[in-house]
Scaffold this active site. Structure first.
Site, PDB file in Angstrom:
ATOM      1  N   HIS A 176      -9.654   4.574  -3.333  1.00 47.66           N
ATOM      2  CA  HIS A 176      -8.870   4.454  -1.867  1.00 47.66           C
ATOM      3  C   HIS A 176      -9.890   4.802  -0.969  1.00 47.66           C
ATOM      4  O   HIS A 176     -10.851   5.637  -1.292  1.00 47.66           O
ATOM      5  CB  HIS A 176      -7.598   5.220  -1.884  1.00 47.66           C
ATOM      6  CG  HIS A 176      -6.593   4.857  -2.360  1.00 47.66           C
ATOM      7  ND1 HIS A 176      -5.493   4.347  -1.543  1.00 47.66           N
ATOM      8  CD2 HIS A 176      -6.132   4.229  -3.777  1.00 47.66           C
ATOM      9  CE1 HIS A 176      -4.664   3.716  -2.380  1.00 47.66           C
ATOM     10  NE2 HIS A 176      -5.047   3.788  -3.506  1.00 47.66           N
ATOM     11  N   HIS A 225      -9.487   8.592   3.840  1.00 50.26           N
ATOM     12  CA  HIS A 225      -9.197   7.351   4.589  1.00 50.26           C
ATOM     13  C   HIS A 225     -10.228   7.397   6.081  1.00 50.26           C
ATOM     14  O   HIS A 225     -10.316   8.378   6.578  1.00 50.26           O
ATOM     15  CB  HIS A 225      -7.809   7.298   5.013  1.00 50.26           C
ATOM     16  CG  HIS A 225      -6.944   6.817   3.834  1.00 50.26           C
ATOM     17  ND1 HIS A 225      -5.852   7.415   3.540  1.00 50.26           N
ATOM     18  CD2 HIS A 225      -6.926   5.936   2.909  1.00 50.26           C
ATOM     19  CE1 HIS A 225      -5.417   7.072   2.445  1.00 50.26           C
ATOM     20  NE2 HIS A 225      -5.859   6.126   1.983  1.00 50.26           N
ATOM     21  N   GLU A 228      -3.625   7.671   7.325  1.00 48.20           N
ATOM     22  CA  GLU A 228      -3.224   6.617   7.343  1.00 48.20           C
ATOM     23  C   GLU A 228      -1.807   6.173   7.379  1.00 48.20           C
ATOM     24  O   GLU A 228      -1.159   6.983   6.782  1.00 48.20           O
ATOM     25  CB  GLU A 228      -3.939   5.940   5.986  1.00 48.20           C
ATOM     26  CG  GLU A 228      -3.604   4.400   5.846  1.00 48.20           C
ATOM     27  CD  GLU A 228      -3.886   3.626   4.340  1.00 48.20           C
ATOM     28  OE1 GLU A 228      -4.889   2.896   4.609  1.00 48.20           O
ATOM     29  OE2 GLU A 228      -3.211   4.031   3.518  1.00 48.20           O
ATOM     30  N   ASN A 232      -9.661  -0.570  -1.880  1.00 48.28           N
ATOM     31  CA  ASN A 232      -9.003  -0.602  -0.634  1.00 48.28           C
ATOM     32  C   ASN A 232     -10.046  -0.589   0.638  1.00 48.28           C
ATOM     33  O   ASN A 232     -10.643   0.426   0.707  1.00 48.28           O
ATOM     34  CB  ASN A 232      -7.800   0.480  -0.400  1.00 48.28           C
ATOM     35  CG  ASN A 232      -6.747   0.305  -1.420  1.00 48.28           C
ATOM     36  OD1 ASN A 232      -6.758  -0.499  -2.315  1.00 48.28           O
ATOM     37  ND2 ASN A 232      -5.763   1.205  -1.300  1.00 48.28           N
ATOM     38  N   ASP A 276       0.801  -1.294   0.041  1.00 47.14           N
ATOM     39  CA  ASP A 276      -0.105  -0.080  -0.042  1.00 47.14           C
ATOM     40  C   ASP A 276       0.933   1.321   0.098  1.00 47.14           C
ATOM     41  O   ASP A 276       2.038   1.110  -0.104  1.00 47.14           O
ATOM     42  CB  ASP A 276      -1.051  -0.060   1.463  1.00 47.14           C
ATOM     43  CG  ASP A 276      -2.145   0.674   1.143  1.00 47.14           C
ATOM     44  OD1 ASP A 276      -2.462   1.441  -0.066  1.00 47.14           O
ATOM     45  OD2 ASP A 276      -2.950   0.659   2.134  1.00 47.14           O
ATOM     46  N   HIS A 277       0.352   2.177   0.037  1.00 47.51           N
ATOM     47  CA  HIS A 277       0.954   3.660   0.121  1.00 47.51           C
ATOM     48  C   HIS A 277       2.186   3.843   0.738  1.00 47.51           C
ATOM     49  O   HIS A 277       2.770   3.249   1.739  1.00 47.51           O
ATOM     50  CB  HIS A 277       0.196   4.750   1.116  1.00 47.51           C
ATOM     51  CG  HIS A 277      -0.986   5.023   0.600  1.00 47.51           C
ATOM     52  ND1 HIS A 277      -1.434   6.108  -0.127  1.00 47.51           N
ATOM     53  CD2 HIS A 277      -2.337   4.581   0.761  1.00 47.51           C
ATOM     54  CE1 HIS A 277      -2.748   6.331  -0.412  1.00 47.51           C
ATOM     55  NE2 HIS A 277      -3.401   5.304   0.484  1.00 47.51           N
TER      56      HIS A 277
END
Length: 331
Positions: free
Chosen positions: A249, A212, A169, A271, A95-96
């Site tokens: 996202h 998020h 996040e 996600n 992920d990120h």
């Protein structure tokens, strides 16, 4: 089935976009949460994506170690071994990862895949995300282009982000002034730069108000029509072959109508993290209040697996797997 290889992963993505459904990409931090994802996907007869964030990888390596590469490899190795017992395809993704963390997280994992391929072994991960959304788009793409060129040589798929996902996040919080809505001009730049790399595959997280975390209805102003505008602009300029494979996202807590509209515009991956943390921990907390907490992890796994199944249904993915082999029984 084993973890999907490159051709199988590409076929998964192609089939999702054509069929207007998406794969849940679920963050895991342990063997138990990885098992919950595999179980939920298998019980839904849906393929899916297991993903690891920097924070999740640090946790998986142990609180006294906090080695993100070790933690990510540990989870990936487990999924490679365990996935063979489940009658679905699963892909592995990180992920990120911001630009200043690439050399500490993504690149060592890419190097591990390169070593594995040189030894005739399958890739460790199928895809990795580079999150350059905090940078000017030109700089974002200046980093993404050589990454994609290197990824292509090892049959890895790159995910990038144009625009910013709000909220927090992994300890990274979007600025209050962040650009939460990607523009058609942004995506024309992305297509112009990345589509020039022949034979490479990438995913685009184009933002349309995503945040998020989980918020009350009405607090997040999602505008999925932005995705249609971006797709239309790119197809009009570069042709149908340039149509994006999009990523949603901040899927936790989103309204079903917004999810379905996004699927219609080319989202193939969504996600989900916060929803899964709640599903797991609520079951654990409830059990510990009521019982001697010996089996709490099994309860957490079951609850998270049920939530995985619900998300698969939301993404129109139930029963879409093409895997046909019966899982191998051992012991």
């Amino acid at each position: 089935m084993p973890v999907a290889d490159y051709n199988q992963y590409c076929e998964m993505l192609d089939r999702a976009r054509k069929g207007r459904f998406a794969y849940p990409a679920i963050n895991v931090t342990s063997l138990t949460t990885a098992n919950a994802v595999l179980r939920g996907l298998a019980e839904s007869r849906s393929d899916g994506i297991v993903q690891v964030s920097i924070g999740g990888a640090a946790f998986a390596s142990g609180s006294a170690v906090k080695d993100v590469v070790l933690g990510a490899i540990s989870i990936a190795e487990h999924v490679h071994r365990a996935a063979d017992r489940y009658p679905i395809f699963v892909a592995l993704h990180t992920d990120h990862c911001q630009a200043d963390k690439l050399d500490k997280f993504v690149m060592p994992l890419v190097e591990e895949t390169e070593r594995r391929r040189a030894a005739g072994r399958p890739n460790l991960f199928n895809s990795h995300m580079f999150d350059g959304s905090a940078l000017p788009l030109e700089k974002n793409l200046d980093i993404a282009v050589p990454l994609l060129e290197r990824f292509r040589r090892s049959e890895l798929i790159l995910e990038i982000e144009a625009g910013v996902v709000g909220g927090e996040e992994d300890g990274v919080t979007a600025a209050a002034s962040a650009k939460l809505y990607t523009t058609p001009a942004d995506t024309l730049d992305v297509a112009h730069r990345l589509n020039a790399i022949s034979g490479a595959r990438y995913l685009l997280a184009a933002t349309f108000g995503n945040i998020h975390g989980v918020y009350k209805p009405g607090q997040v102003n999602l505008r999925p029509s932005i995705l249609k505008d971006c797709q239309d602009a790119v197809v009009a300029t570069f042709g149908e072959a340039a149509r994006f494979y999009l990523v949603f996202h901040g899927g936790s807590g989103s309204e079903l109508r917004d999810i379905h509209e996004a699927l219609d515009y080319g989202v193939v991956k969504m996600n989900v993290d916060t929803d899964m943390q709640y599903a797991f921990t609520r079951a654990v907390a409830d059990h510990c209040f009521r019982n001697y907490p010996r089996s709490y992890l099994a309860l957490g796994e079951s609850a998270m697996a049920e939530r995985v199944k619900q998300v698969v249904g939301m993404l129109r993915g139930t029963g879409t797997t093409k895997a046909t082999r019966v899982p191998v029984a051992h012991g």
